[in-house]
Design a protein around this motif. Structure first.
Motif, PDB file in Angstrom:
ATOM      1  N   GLY A  61      -1.624   9.108  88.842  1.00 32.73           N
ATOM      2  CA  GLY A  61      -2.120  10.044  87.892  1.00 32.73           C
ATOM      3  C   GLY A  61      -1.390  10.006  86.647  1.00 32.73           C
ATOM      4  O   GLY A  61      -1.453  11.076  85.801  1.00 32.73           O
ATOM      5  N   ARG A  62      -1.038   8.961  86.178  1.00 35.92           N
ATOM      6  CA  ARG A  62      -0.534   8.920  84.756  1.00 35.92           C
ATOM      7  C   ARG A  62      -1.401   8.819  83.743  1.00 35.92           C
ATOM      8  O   ARG A  62      -1.325   9.077  82.563  1.00 35.92           O
ATOM      9  CB  ARG A  62       0.584   7.608  84.728  1.00 35.92           C
ATOM     10  N   LYS A  63      -2.631   8.086  84.182  1.00 33.55           N
ATOM     11  CA  LYS A  63      -3.660   8.036  83.042  1.00 33.55           C
ATOM     12  C   LYS A  63      -4.971   8.462  83.803  1.00 33.55           C
ATOM     13  O   LYS A  63      -4.941   8.668  85.125  1.00 33.55           O
ATOM     14  CB  LYS A  63      -4.039   6.546  83.005  1.00 33.55           C
ATOM     15  N   SER A  64      -6.094   9.020  83.148  1.00 37.00           N
ATOM     16  CA  SER A  64      -7.301   9.169  83.661  1.00 37.00           C
ATOM     17  C   SER A  64      -8.298   8.052  83.433  1.00 37.00           C
ATOM     18  O   SER A  64      -8.140   7.313  82.456  1.00 37.00           O
ATOM     19  CB  SER A  64      -7.926  10.617  83.062  1.00 37.00           C
ATOM     20  N   LYS A  65      -9.257   8.141  84.219  1.00 41.13           N
ATOM     21  CA  LYS A  65     -10.384   6.951  84.163  1.00 41.13           C
ATOM     22  C   LYS A  65     -10.785   6.589  83.086  1.00 41.13           C
ATOM     23  O   LYS A  65     -11.062   7.480  82.159  1.00 41.13           O
ATOM     24  CB  LYS A  65     -11.731   7.731  85.147  1.00 41.13           C
ATOM     25  N   PRO A  97      -7.352  -6.062  78.922  1.00 42.54           N
ATOM     26  CA  PRO A  97      -7.125  -5.295  79.972  1.00 42.54           C
ATOM     27  C   PRO A  97      -7.138  -3.877  79.531  1.00 42.54           C
ATOM     28  O   PRO A  97      -5.961  -3.853  78.606  1.00 42.54           O
ATOM     29  CB  PRO A  97      -6.427  -5.799  80.927  1.00 42.54           C
ATOM     30  N   TRP A  98      -7.819  -2.820  80.164  1.00 40.83           N
ATOM     31  CA  TRP A  98      -7.463  -1.375  79.791  1.00 40.83           C
ATOM     32  C   TRP A  98      -6.228  -1.030  80.315  1.00 40.83           C
ATOM     33  O   TRP A  98      -5.391  -0.213  79.643  1.00 40.83           O
ATOM     34  CB  TRP A  98      -8.721  -0.609  80.303  1.00 40.83           C
ATOM     35  N   GLY A  99      -5.759  -1.596  81.374  1.00 36.99           N
ATOM     36  CA  GLY A  99      -4.256  -1.196  81.926  1.00 36.99           C
ATOM     37  C   GLY A  99      -4.123  -1.516  83.557  1.00 36.99           C
ATOM     38  O   GLY A  99      -5.400  -2.209  84.146  1.00 36.99           O
ATOM     39  N   GLU A 100      -3.476  -0.719  84.183  1.00 37.62           N
ATOM     40  CA  GLU A 100      -3.300  -1.014  85.597  1.00 37.62           C
ATOM     41  C   GLU A 100      -4.119   0.073  86.346  1.00 37.62           C
ATOM     42  O   GLU A 100      -3.966   1.205  86.236  1.00 37.62           O
ATOM     43  CB  GLU A 100      -1.756  -1.181  86.003  1.00 37.62           C
ATOM     44  N   VAL A 101      -4.576  -0.196  87.623  1.00 33.09           N
ATOM     45  CA  VAL A 101      -5.094   0.666  88.441  1.00 33.09           C
ATOM     46  C   VAL A 101      -4.076   1.707  89.188  1.00 33.09           C
ATOM     47  O   VAL A 101      -4.404   2.840  89.344  1.00 33.09           O
ATOM     48  CB  VAL A 101      -6.050   0.052  89.517  1.00 33.09           C
ATOM     49  N   GLY A 102      -2.947   1.028  89.259  1.00 30.27           N
ATOM     50  CA  GLY A 102      -1.635   2.021  89.771  1.00 30.27           C
ATOM     51  C   GLY A 102      -1.461   3.158  88.941  1.00 30.27           C
ATOM     52  O   GLY A 102      -1.162   4.269  89.372  1.00 30.27           O
ATOM     53  N   ASP A 103      -1.832   3.088  87.507  1.00 28.65           N
ATOM     54  CA  ASP A 103      -1.606   4.296  86.593  1.00 28.65           C
ATOM     55  C   ASP A 103      -2.550   5.245  86.964  1.00 28.65           C
ATOM     56  O   ASP A 103      -2.048   6.638  86.853  1.00 28.65           O
ATOM     57  CB  ASP A 103      -1.882   3.964  85.038  1.00 28.65           C
ATOM     58  N   LEU A 104      -3.677   4.952  87.383  1.00 30.72           N
ATOM     59  CA  LEU A 104      -4.789   6.031  87.907  1.00 30.72           C
ATOM     60  C   LEU A 104      -4.338   6.740  89.040  1.00 30.72           C
ATOM     61  O   LEU A 104      -4.548   7.924  89.260  1.00 30.72           O
ATOM     62  CB  LEU A 104      -6.201   5.584  87.985  1.00 30.72           C
ATOM     63  N   ILE A 105      -3.867   5.722  90.064  1.00 30.56           N
ATOM     64  CA  ILE A 105      -3.286   6.023  91.491  1.00 30.56           C
ATOM     65  C   ILE A 105      -2.153   7.259  91.300  1.00 30.56           C
ATOM     66  O   ILE A 105      -1.997   8.092  92.048  1.00 30.56           O
ATOM     67  CB  ILE A 105      -3.077   4.931  92.222  1.00 30.56           C
TER      68      ILE A 105
END
Ligand code: NDP
Length: 310
Positions: free
Chosen positions: A274-278, A264-272
């Motif tokens: 703002g900690r990671k970009s798409k 897995p690339w990571g958690e969707v919560g990190d996008l929500i």
């Protein structure tokens, strides 16, 4: 403290898509920033009865929401004209642990899972929302079609199901007005050209192949869990960025994929948050593994709405 008992109809009256989608964004964000307390799901087999009891507790520090979903699955219930899967959500007082409410949980599961998929789509798929594809025609298929239409108003909805008559019925029930609802003869026909694809089946073999999925598409993989996570073919997994609700759960449920080098690339919560970009990938897949914190925050929202209206 008197305990409120909310039936399916009470729960339905207290659910609104916009509120729930915002809550699920918050739930996924709380998982990613580790403020949600969510132990691993406890599985209690009921030997000799073909039954199983799942216990899913969670606590939200942000919302002071404490609760537990209990799900039983008894396959022989069908012979007794009873539902085989029965969900119940218990909402507790976050300060005292007293029981505040007991709610019908199957409706909560249907709605919160679809709302979480919408939340993933908001953050992973910014492109045009032309065509929605739904694979399956059961409870999750219906809630996903409803939630996705509410949020994005797709111009076309394509549905494929193993039993076609159920897809026809679902199209009728959705009552989409001017929006075209097309029942497809094959999953390939349904998936081709779709912008967002929701896989909502109990299939134990792939029903979605990589070559059917166009670049830029977003997939919400709902029926893909530990016992049958092969709704999506291996080449499609390899082509896509796989975003999950919880890495802790994914480590368990995804173990055999991880062994094959699919991570897995990571958690969707990190996008929500703002900690990671798409992620930069041809296709994105949101793997919905089903989180107790989603049930508890949904139950708190339902309880607040229930109290306001009574
Ligand atoms: P339903 O029983 O309401 O619907 C099941 C659907 O899966 C039907 O469309 C059925 O088709 C189809 N199906 C079953 N077996 C196969 C197969 N071998 N090949 C193709 N299609 C198949 O179930 P739900 O909608 O409640 O759940 C659907 C899936 O979502 C399940 O896998 C469930 O575990 C999962 N789920 C995930 C959640 C999460 O949080 N991620 C939450 C809740 C459920 P037919 O009409 O022909 O029988």
């Amino acid at each position: 403290m008197p305990v409120d008992h909310l039936t399916e109809s009470d729960v339905l009256k207290c659910l609104k898509w916009d509120q729930l989608i915002a809550k699920m964004e918050s739930a996924l964000g709380q998982l990613a920033d580790r403020t949600a307390v969510q132990p691993v799901k406890l599985v209690t087999p009921v030997p000799g009865k073909d039954g199983v009891l799942l216990t899913m507790p969670a606590y939200s520090r942000t919302n002071n929401a404490l609760g537990c979903k209990i799900v039983t699955s008894f396959s022989k219930n069908k012979e007794k004209n009873l539902p085989s899967v029965i969900g119940t959500v218990m909402l507790l007082d976050g300060d005292t642990g007293q029981v505040k409410a007991i709610m019908e949980g199957n409706t909560i599961t249907a709605w919160r899972t679809a709302a979480a998929s919408v939340a993933s789509t908001i953050h992973l798929h910014e492109g045009k929302k032309g065509t929605l594809c739904i694979l399956g025609a059961g409870v999750q298929a219906k809630s996903h079609a409803q939630a996705m239409q509410h949020a994005f108003n797709f111009s076309k909805v394509k549905i494929w199901n193993r039993t076609q008559s159920k897809a026809v019925k679902l199209c009728q029930e959705l009552n989409l007005g001017n929006v075209m609802c097309v029942v497809c003869d094959s999953a390939r026909e349904a998936a081709q050209d779709a912008d967002v694809i929701c896989t909502t089946t109990g299939a134990d073999k792939p029903i979605l192949e990589s070559e059917w999925v166009k670049n830029g598409a977003h997939i919400c993989a709902v029926g893909a869990n530990r016992s049958h996570h092969s709704e999506i073919s291996v080449p499609l997994h390899r082509r896509a960025a796989i975003v999950v609700d919880s890495m802790d759960t994914a480590k368990e449920e995804f173990a055999d994929f991880i062994q094959q080098g699919i991570r897995p690339w990571g958690e969707v919560g990190d996008l929500i948050n703002g900690r990671k970009s798409k992620p930069n990938a041809e296709v994105t897949i949101f793997y919905s593994l089903g989180m107790a914190i989603e049930d508890v925050l949904s139950a708190q929202l339902i309880y607040e709405n229930y109290k306001k209206s009574s």
